[in-house]
Design a protein around this motif. Structure first.
Motif, short mmCIF file in Angstrom:
data_model
loop_
_atom_site.label_atom_id
_atom_site.label_comp_id
_atom_site.label_asym_id
_atom_site.label_seq_id
_atom_site.Cartn_x
_atom_site.Cartn_y
_atom_site.Cartn_z
N GLY A 1 1.01 -1.32 0.11
CA GLY A 1 -0.08 -0.21 0.13
C GLY A 1 0.72 1.00 -0.07
O GLY A 1 0.58 2.30 -0.64
N LEU A 2 1.86 1.23 0.64
CA LEU A 2 2.93 2.44 0.63
C LEU A 2 3.71 2.67 -0.57
O LEU A 2 3.72 3.70 -0.92
N GLU A 3 3.84 1.55 -1.45
CA GLU A 3 4.20 1.71 -2.71
C GLU A 3 3.65 1.96 -3.72
O GLU A 3 4.12 2.56 -4.79
N ASP A 4 2.20 1.97 -3.53
CA ASP A 4 1.24 2.31 -4.44
C ASP A 4 0.55 3.82 -4.49
O ASP A 4 -0.11 3.88 -5.15
N ARG A 5 1.28 4.42 -3.56
CA ARG A 5 0.73 5.90 -3.57
C ARG A 5 1.72 6.80 -2.93
O ARG A 5 2.78 6.33 -2.63
N PRO A 6 1.61 8.15 -3.30
CA PRO A 6 2.73 9.13 -2.51
C PRO A 6 2.80 8.92 -1.07
O PRO A 6 1.73 8.79 -0.39
N THR A 7 3.99 8.93 -0.77
CA THR A 7 4.09 8.82 0.99
C THR A 7 5.23 9.52 1.24
O THR A 7 6.05 10.14 0.52
N ALA A 8 5.26 9.94 2.44
CA ALA A 8 6.20 10.95 3.17
C ALA A 8 6.77 10.03 4.50
O ALA A 8 5.83 9.52 5.15
N PHE A 9 7.87 10.48 4.93
CA PHE A 9 8.41 10.20 6.36
C PHE A 9 9.00 11.33 7.00
O PHE A 9 9.85 11.97 6.39
N PHE A 10 8.70 11.53 8.35
CA PHE A 10 9.37 12.35 9.04
C PHE A 10 9.82 11.82 10.36
O PHE A 10 9.14 11.07 10.93
N SER A 11 11.32 12.19 10.77
CA SER A 11 11.65 11.73 12.03
C SER A 11 11.83 12.95 12.97
O SER A 11 12.14 14.01 12.39
N VAL A 12 11.60 12.73 14.11
CA VAL A 12 11.58 13.72 15.19
C VAL A 12 12.51 13.34 16.01
O VAL A 12 12.48 12.28 16.66
N ASN A 13 13.83 14.27 16.03
CA ASN A 13 14.70 14.00 17.23
C ASN A 13 15.57 15.33 17.40
O ASN A 13 15.48 15.98 16.81
N VAL A 14 16.12 15.31 18.66
CA VAL A 14 16.69 16.45 19.17
C VAL A 14 18.16 16.78 18.48
O VAL A 14 18.66 17.95 18.20
N VAL A 15 18.81 15.73 17.71
CA VAL A 15 19.82 15.93 16.93
C VAL A 15 19.73 16.83 16.02
O VAL A 15 20.64 17.61 15.60
N ALA A 16 18.51 16.95 15.48
CA ALA A 16 18.18 18.08 14.49
C ALA A 16 18.04 19.41 14.84
O ALA A 16 17.97 20.22 13.75
N ARG A 17 18.48 19.61 16.08
CA ARG A 17 18.45 21.14 16.39
C ARG A 17 19.78 21.65 16.02
O ARG A 17 19.95 22.99 15.92
N LYS A 18 20.72 20.98 15.60
CA LYS A 18 22.03 21.40 15.24
C LYS A 18 22.27 21.36 13.65
O LYS A 18 22.03 20.58 12.98
N ALA A 19 22.71 22.62 13.33
CA ALA A 19 23.30 22.88 11.83
C ALA A 19 24.13 21.78 11.47
O ALA A 19 25.06 21.26 12.37
N GLY A 20 23.95 21.07 10.34
CA GLY A 20 24.42 20.00 9.90
C GLY A 20 23.86 18.69 10.18
O GLY A 20 24.46 17.88 9.62
N LYS A 21 22.98 18.55 10.89
CA LYS A 21 22.49 17.48 11.29
C LYS A 21 20.87 17.72 11.16
O LYS A 21 20.08 17.01 11.68
N ASP A 22 20.54 18.80 10.50
CA ASP A 22 18.94 18.95 10.31
C ASP A 22 18.38 18.80 9.03
O ASP A 22 17.23 19.47 8.42
N SER A 23 19.00 18.05 8.15
CA SER A 23 18.30 17.54 6.84
C SER A 23 18.51 16.07 6.79
O SER A 23 19.14 15.11 7.41
#
Length: 190
Positions: free
Chosen positions: A77-99
């Motif tokens: 089902g996931l492969e049969d339609r548009p999908t997105a994933f987002f991760s939530v983590n505190v490491v992403a607060r830092k430049a260079g680890k936020d993409s």
């Protein structure tokens, strides 16, 4: 407009909060958005939705196993339609680890699954020491001390960039719905 499922795995509530914000943004744009906790007792019918977003938080250095189980069970089902994933983590607060290209947890996610969502992004999370048990609080304080983050036992620090969350929601809303969507070029949100 499209019907969007937002399936999330949240330990302390920030991923749920982000999921609600995405749902609100999509609904303002005329889409229908449904939030669903991964690992709940209700079976999900992915086929009922035009698009699917999966959101997952990090705890003890990894995404929870239930996220990978959800992906495995719903792979077709996931492969049969548009999908997105987002991760939530505190490491992403830092430049260079936020993409998606530089965040270590996104890299680990890509290594662990062959599912390739149409869009992948990362959001910085939240540190709320008063909500944690003593073990988690002290482990997180140690990690924050090592990485120059907040260590005050009474602090509540939100790092989430809500403008980025809104841009992500608009990007999801703008994806046209057709079966070959996931075979097109991958997009990423910085």
């Amino acid at each position: 407009m499209s019907r969007v499922l937002i399936a999330f795995s949240s330990v302390d509530g920030q991923t749920l909060k982000i999921g609600r914000y995405i749902a609100d943004c999509l609904q303002r744009e005329g889409h229908s958005a449904t939030l669903m906790a991964i690992g709940g007792k209700e079976p999900v019918q992915i086929q009922s939705f035009d698009k699917v977003i999966v959101g997952a938080s990090i705890r003890h250095g990894k995404h929870r196993q239930e996220v990978y189980e959800f992906i495995r069970r719903n792979r077709l089902g996931l492969e049969d339609r548009p999908t997105a994933f987002f991760s939530v983590n505190v490491v992403a607060r830092k430049a260079g680890k936020d993409s998606p290209e530089t965040n270590p947890y996104i890299k680990k996610f890509k290594e662990r699954t062959t599912w390739r969502p149409t869009i992948i992004t990362v959001f910085a999370g939240r540190i709320n020491y008063s909500k944690y048990g003593i073990f988690d609080r002290e482990v997180i304080r140690l990690i924050m001390w090592l990485t120059n983050g907040p260590t005050n036992r009474h602090s509540d620090t939100e790092f989430t960039n809500w403008d980025s969350v809104e841009r992500f929601a608009k990007q999801i809303g703008a994806i046209s719905v057709h079966k070959s969507c996931n075979s097109s070029a991958r997009l990423s949100e910085a």
